[in-house]
Motif scaffolding. Structure first.
Motif, PDB file in Angstrom:
ATOM      1  N   ILE A 148      53.595  -1.605   6.922  1.00 59.88           N
ATOM      2  CA  ILE A 148      53.520  -2.194   8.031  1.00 59.88           C
ATOM      3  C   ILE A 148      53.314  -1.252   9.046  1.00 59.88           C
ATOM      4  CG2 ILE A 148      54.143  -3.840   9.812  1.00 59.88           C
ATOM      5  CD1 ILE A 148      55.997  -4.965   7.568  1.00 59.88           C
ATOM      6  N   VAL A 153      57.096  -0.967   3.553  1.00 63.13           N
ATOM      7  CA  VAL A 153      58.348  -1.782   3.275  1.00 63.13           C
ATOM      8  C   VAL A 153      59.219  -1.204   2.222  1.00 63.13           C
ATOM      9  CG1 VAL A 153      58.499  -4.045   2.575  1.00 63.13           C
ATOM     10  CG2 VAL A 153      56.567  -3.533   3.957  1.00 63.13           C
ATOM     11  N   LEU A 189      59.413  -8.017   2.487  1.00 64.68           N
ATOM     12  CA  LEU A 189      58.263  -7.801   3.745  1.00 64.68           C
ATOM     13  C   LEU A 189      58.607  -8.917   4.676  1.00 64.68           C
ATOM     14  CD1 LEU A 189      55.250  -7.472   4.050  1.00 64.68           C
ATOM     15  CD2 LEU A 189      54.565  -9.474   2.739  1.00 64.68           C
ATOM     16  N   LEU A 193      58.658  -7.539   8.609  1.00 62.81           N
ATOM     17  CA  LEU A 193      57.726  -8.003   9.349  1.00 62.81           C
ATOM     18  C   LEU A 193      58.546  -8.606  10.800  1.00 62.81           C
ATOM     19  CD1 LEU A 193      54.914  -9.848   6.993  1.00 62.81           C
ATOM     20  CD2 LEU A 193      54.704  -8.022   8.886  1.00 62.81           C
ATOM     21  N   ILE A 197      57.678  -7.228  14.556  1.00 58.68           N
ATOM     22  CA  ILE A 197      56.789  -8.069  15.439  1.00 58.68           C
ATOM     23  C   ILE A 197      57.674  -8.770  16.524  1.00 58.68           C
ATOM     24  CG2 ILE A 197      54.985 -10.125  15.382  1.00 58.68           C
ATOM     25  CD1 ILE A 197      54.247  -9.471  12.704  1.00 58.68           C
ATOM     26  N   GLN A 201      60.069 -16.378  16.393  1.00 60.96           N
ATOM     27  CA  GLN A 201      60.069 -16.624  15.130  1.00 60.96           C
ATOM     28  C   GLN A 201      60.766 -18.007  14.602  1.00 60.96           C
ATOM     29  OE1 GLN A 201      61.573 -13.358  12.670  1.00 60.96           O
ATOM     30  NE2 GLN A 201      60.702 -11.844  14.469  1.00 60.96           N
ATOM     31  N   ALA A 224      51.552  -7.518  16.134  1.00 63.77           N
ATOM     32  CA  ALA A 224      51.425  -7.394  14.717  1.00 63.77           C
ATOM     33  C   ALA A 224      50.835  -6.054  14.303  1.00 63.77           C
ATOM     34  CB  ALA A 224      51.113  -8.421  14.119  1.00 63.77           C
ATOM     35  N   LEU A 227      48.822  -4.553   8.057  1.00 64.41           N
ATOM     36  CA  LEU A 227      49.608  -4.658   6.954  1.00 64.41           C
ATOM     37  C   LEU A 227      48.499  -4.087   5.977  1.00 64.41           C
ATOM     38  CD1 LEU A 227      52.222  -5.950   5.759  1.00 64.41           C
ATOM     39  CD2 LEU A 227      50.735  -7.877   5.048  1.00 64.41           C
ATOM     40  N   LYS A 240      44.290  -9.535  10.657  1.00 70.39           N
ATOM     41  CA  LYS A 240      45.023 -10.277  10.965  1.00 70.39           C
ATOM     42  C   LYS A 240      44.934 -11.626  10.721  1.00 70.39           C
ATOM     43  CE  LYS A 240      47.203  -7.043  13.115  1.00 70.39           C
ATOM     44  NZ  LYS A 240      46.805  -6.404  14.410  1.00 70.39           N
ATOM     45  N   THR A 243      45.729 -12.492   7.016  1.00 70.39           N
ATOM     46  CA  THR A 243      47.214 -12.165   6.860  1.00 70.39           C
ATOM     47  C   THR A 243      47.995 -13.358   7.528  1.00 70.39           C
ATOM     48  OG1 THR A 243      46.828  -9.728   7.237  1.00 70.39           O
ATOM     49  CG2 THR A 243      49.205 -10.757   7.361  1.00 70.39           C
ATOM     50  N   TYR A 244      47.349 -14.211   8.521  1.00 74.11           N
ATOM     51  CA  TYR A 244      48.263 -15.271   8.945  1.00 74.11           C
ATOM     52  C   TYR A 244      47.334 -16.393   9.240  1.00 74.11           C
ATOM     53  CZ  TYR A 244      51.137 -11.227  10.420  1.00 74.11           C
ATOM     54  OH  TYR A 244      52.037  -9.790  10.366  1.00 74.11           O
ATOM     55  N   LEU A 254      52.737 -16.431   8.236  1.00 74.42           N
ATOM     56  CA  LEU A 254      52.370 -15.502   6.974  1.00 74.42           C
ATOM     57  C   LEU A 254      51.612 -16.262   5.812  1.00 74.42           C
ATOM     58  CD1 LEU A 254      52.427 -12.486   6.026  1.00 74.42           C
ATOM     59  CD2 LEU A 254      54.661 -13.112   4.857  1.00 74.42           C
TER      60      LEU A 254
END
Length: 294
Positions: A148, A153, A189, A193, A197, A201, A224, A227, A240, A243-244, A254
């Motif tokens: 990251i 990680v 992970l 993350l 970030i 959340q 972010a 990754l 991104k 990834t999301y 995620l």
């Protein structure tokens, strides 16, 4: 197009049929004593204890729990070429599905090239990683690390290695939507993350989405770090957008999920905006590309 399954199949005796075998004079099914049926193995067909002259029924099960079943058949196949011409590939074996546990909604088109050379002179193949030659059931590769930004990680040693009983390992698969990671790796992970970030959340609306961030995509994009999946000989940076996923308005989750097995899989969402090339005897190659330009 699924690189992680043994059987190609199309809908036959279901709603929204793709193909009606009764309308094809060249289509026929295989019986239980056929080589094509035997190639599926005992767990892939329902012929055990049945008359060998009866049709061979296949069973397909996927990592996400979905299933398909039907008869193993064969017929003539042709695909549309780059100039919209029909390319005849002769007879192929396929599953004529009379049941699948889900409906496909909204098909997207893409390109696939077959041949001995990597396609397209403008394709900048950034890197290659070798296949694990000892396993032929799937396309196994060696994932060494996930990072990251500039931080690795903290994964358990050998978490993506195949273990002695043949379980585990890391597979690249075009037919699995999200990347699946073993629980130990997934926990590491999402913790990393979450620390990296700086956005609010919470968990998502689905049990699959264990880590989500509140805000706009622009907020996520700036907050972010990149990754990166680091394979033997290849580093694949995930955008991104791949990834999301926006699970609901203003909630970005995620797009990787916890595996209930020891096997981990690089899914097709994380392969988007890459050309992925398979040298079937040697390696898989990656080339970044903006798919929106096609």
């Amino acid at each position: 197009m699924d690189t992680g399954s043994d059987v190609i199949w199309i809908k036959c005796l279901q709603s929204s049929n793709v193909f009606n075998p009764a309308e094809s004079s060249s289509c026929s099914y295989y019986s239980c004593d056929s080589l094509s049926c035997n190639d599926l193995g005992a767990s892939g067909n329902t012929c055990g204890g049945r008359d060998f002259r009866e049709p061979c029924y296949y069973i397909g099960e996927y990592v996400d729990g979905s299933t398909t079943r039907g008869t193993i058949s064969h017929d003539k196949f042709a695909f549309e070429g780059s100039e919209r011409e029909l390319v005849d590939v002769g007879h192929l074996d396929f599953g004529c599905s009379n049941y699948s546990s889900w409906e496909f909604v909204g098909n997207q088109t893409n390109r696939i090239h077959f041949g001995s050379e990597k396609q397209s002179s403008h394709t900048a193949w950034c890197c290659q990683t070798p296949f694990d030659q000892e396993e032929k059931a799937y396309y196994y590769v060696t994932l060494n690390e996930i990072s990251i930004g500039d931080q690795d990680v903290p994964l358990p040693d050998g978490i993506f290695s195949m273990i002695s009983d043949g379980e585990g390992g890391f597979v690249i698969d075009s037919g699995t939507t999200y990347t699946f990671l073993r629980s130990e790796a997934y926990d590491a992970l999402i913790e990393a993350l979450g620390e990296a970030i700086d956005l609010p959340q919470r968990r998502g609306p689905s049990e699959w989405y264990e880590l989500c961030f509140e805000g706009s995509f622009e907020d996520l994009d700036s907050a972010a770090p990149d990754l990166k999946f680091i394979f033997d000989g290849a580093e694949v940076i995930l955008m991104k957008q791949t990834t999301y996923i926006e699970a609901e308005k203003g909630l970005w989750c995620l797009a990787m999920v916890r595996s209930n097995e020891e096997l981990s899989i690089l899914g097709n969402m994380q392969q988007q905006n890459y050309f992925v090339g398979y040298d079937l005897e040697q390696e898989v190659s990656f080339a970044p590309v903006d798919c929106a330009t096609f």
